[in-house]
Design a protein around this motif. Structure first.
Motif, PDB file in Angstrom:
ATOM      1  N   ARG A  21       1.405  -3.034   3.311  1.00 51.29           N
ATOM      2  CA  ARG A  21       1.556  -3.069   4.772  1.00 51.29           C
ATOM      3  C   ARG A  21       3.021  -3.272   5.101  1.00 51.29           C
ATOM      4  O   ARG A  21       3.672  -4.128   4.522  1.00 51.29           O
ATOM      5  CB  ARG A  21       0.701  -4.198   5.370  1.00 51.29           C
ATOM      6  CG  ARG A  21      -0.787  -3.917   5.312  1.00 51.29           C
ATOM      7  CD  ARG A  21      -1.603  -5.127   5.720  1.00 51.29           C
ATOM      8  NE  ARG A  21      -1.508  -6.168   4.708  1.00 51.29           N
ATOM      9  CZ  ARG A  21      -2.271  -7.257   4.709  1.00 51.29           C
ATOM     10  NH1 ARG A  21      -3.156  -7.437   5.665  1.00 51.29           N
ATOM     11  NH2 ARG A  21      -2.146  -8.168   3.760  1.00 51.29           N
ATOM     12  N   ASN A  39       0.682   1.878   6.626  1.00 48.60           N
ATOM     13  CA  ASN A  39      -0.015   1.256   5.508  1.00 48.60           C
ATOM     14  C   ASN A  39      -0.103   2.258   4.360  1.00 48.60           C
ATOM     15  O   ASN A  39      -0.008   3.466   4.562  1.00 48.60           O
ATOM     16  CB  ASN A  39      -1.442   0.848   5.902  1.00 48.60           C
ATOM     17  CG  ASN A  39      -1.485   0.068   7.193  1.00 48.60           C
ATOM     18  OD1 ASN A  39      -0.904  -1.001   7.304  1.00 48.60           O
ATOM     19  ND2 ASN A  39      -2.178   0.612   8.195  1.00 48.60           N
ATOM     20  N   ARG A  77       1.721   1.363  13.030  1.00 50.18           N
ATOM     21  CA  ARG A  77       1.600   0.709  11.736  1.00 50.18           C
ATOM     22  C   ARG A  77       1.646   1.710  10.582  1.00 50.18           C
ATOM     23  O   ARG A  77       1.078   2.786  10.666  1.00 50.18           O
ATOM     24  CB  ARG A  77       0.299  -0.092  11.662  1.00 50.18           C
ATOM     25  CG  ARG A  77       0.333  -1.374  12.465  1.00 50.18           C
ATOM     26  CD  ARG A  77      -1.001  -2.083  12.418  1.00 50.18           C
ATOM     27  NE  ARG A  77      -0.945  -3.319  13.175  1.00 50.18           N
ATOM     28  CZ  ARG A  77      -0.748  -4.520  12.638  1.00 50.18           C
ATOM     29  NH1 ARG A  77      -0.614  -4.640  11.335  1.00 50.18           N
ATOM     30  NH2 ARG A  77      -0.698  -5.596  13.397  1.00 50.18           N
ATOM     31  N   GLU A 120      -7.221  -8.284   6.074  1.00 49.04           N
ATOM     32  CA  GLU A 120      -5.944  -8.486   6.741  1.00 49.04           C
ATOM     33  C   GLU A 120      -6.036  -9.667   7.682  1.00 49.04           C
ATOM     34  O   GLU A 120      -7.008  -9.827   8.408  1.00 49.04           O
ATOM     35  CB  GLU A 120      -5.547  -7.236   7.538  1.00 49.04           C
ATOM     36  CG  GLU A 120      -4.217  -7.412   8.274  1.00 49.04           C
ATOM     37  CD  GLU A 120      -3.775  -6.152   8.973  1.00 49.04           C
ATOM     38  OE1 GLU A 120      -4.587  -5.228   9.075  1.00 49.04           O
ATOM     39  OE2 GLU A 120      -2.636  -6.111   9.430  1.00 49.04           O
TER      40      GLU A 120
END
Length: 224
Positions: A201, A214, A212, A97
């Motif tokens: 993502r 994912n 977040r 990432e």
């Protein structure tokens, strides 16, 4: 000193609250590629995705590939249309990432053209392929034509994906662990893996880690 400490605490709390609020707003303001959940197996969703249109490019590095797509989204196309982005961003599992990408819509002028995600990337022979998915309603013929010959537009057929969600930063180790759990959950289900795992993502780079979203996903063949 006590007053200064108190003011510092208040300021810190305010900044954190603003950070969290921005992260929540950024997620709500971006479209998501549509799908239908067929079933859930041991924490893994089996999703049916419709046919889609993908704009992609292959470059020596992921950053260069993203830069080309950013230019495409910002008007390096005919008829010089803006192409704002949506979620999730997707990369093949194992690609590190990188922070600093702008995943929110970019508008420079001209006709607005929405896009959805995933942005997909894959590595082969020291080159990286990255793609963004346009929203429902677009066809290969209707998509803005890239002015860069190294950026192409193609159609993706309907597909079924097995998807396992997780939070926090999608580091290599965490992603690989989630991929192993995903593939383990598919053992004995009769679902045959038909592609390489990918990482989805959903959030811009500055989103707080605890907000977040994912997912690791892999294409599967559903019996019958």
């Amino acid at each position: 000193m006590g007053q200064r400490t108190g003011l510092a605490v208040v300021a810190t709390v305010g900044l954190v609250a603003a950070w969290v609020g921005w992260g929540a707003y950024a997620r709500r303001s971006v479209a998501v590629v549509p799908y239908t959940t067929v079933e859930t197996v041991d924490g893994v969703e089996i999703r049916a995705y419709p046919a889609s249109v993908v704009v992609e490019t292959t470059a020596p590095t992921e950053d260069e590939a993203y830069a080309r797509l950013e230019r495409y989204r910002s008007g390096a196309n005919e008829p010089r249309a803006d192409v704002p982005m949506a979620t999730p961003v997707s990369t093949h599992v194992g690609v590190r990432e990188r922070e600093g990408r702008v995943l929110a819509p970019i508008r420079v002028g001209g006709e607005a053209v929405a896009s959805t995600v995933p942005v997909r990337s894959t590595t082969a022979d020291d080159r990286v392929t990255v793609g963004i998915t346009l929203p429902e309603g677009y066809t290969v013929e209707r998509a803005p034509r890239p002015t860069n010959a190294e950026v192409t537009v193609r159609a993706d057929p309907p597909r079924t994906l097995a998807v396992r969600p997780f939070s926090w930063w999608a580091t290599d180790d965490r992603t690989e662990s989630q991929e192993a759990a995903l593939l383990s959950a598919l053992d004995g289900t009769g679902l045959e893996q038909t592609g390489a795992p990918v990482l989805f993502r959903y959030d811009p780079p500055l989103t707080p880690p605890f907000l977040r979203q994912n997912e690791v996903a892999v294409a599967v063949d559903v019996p019958g």
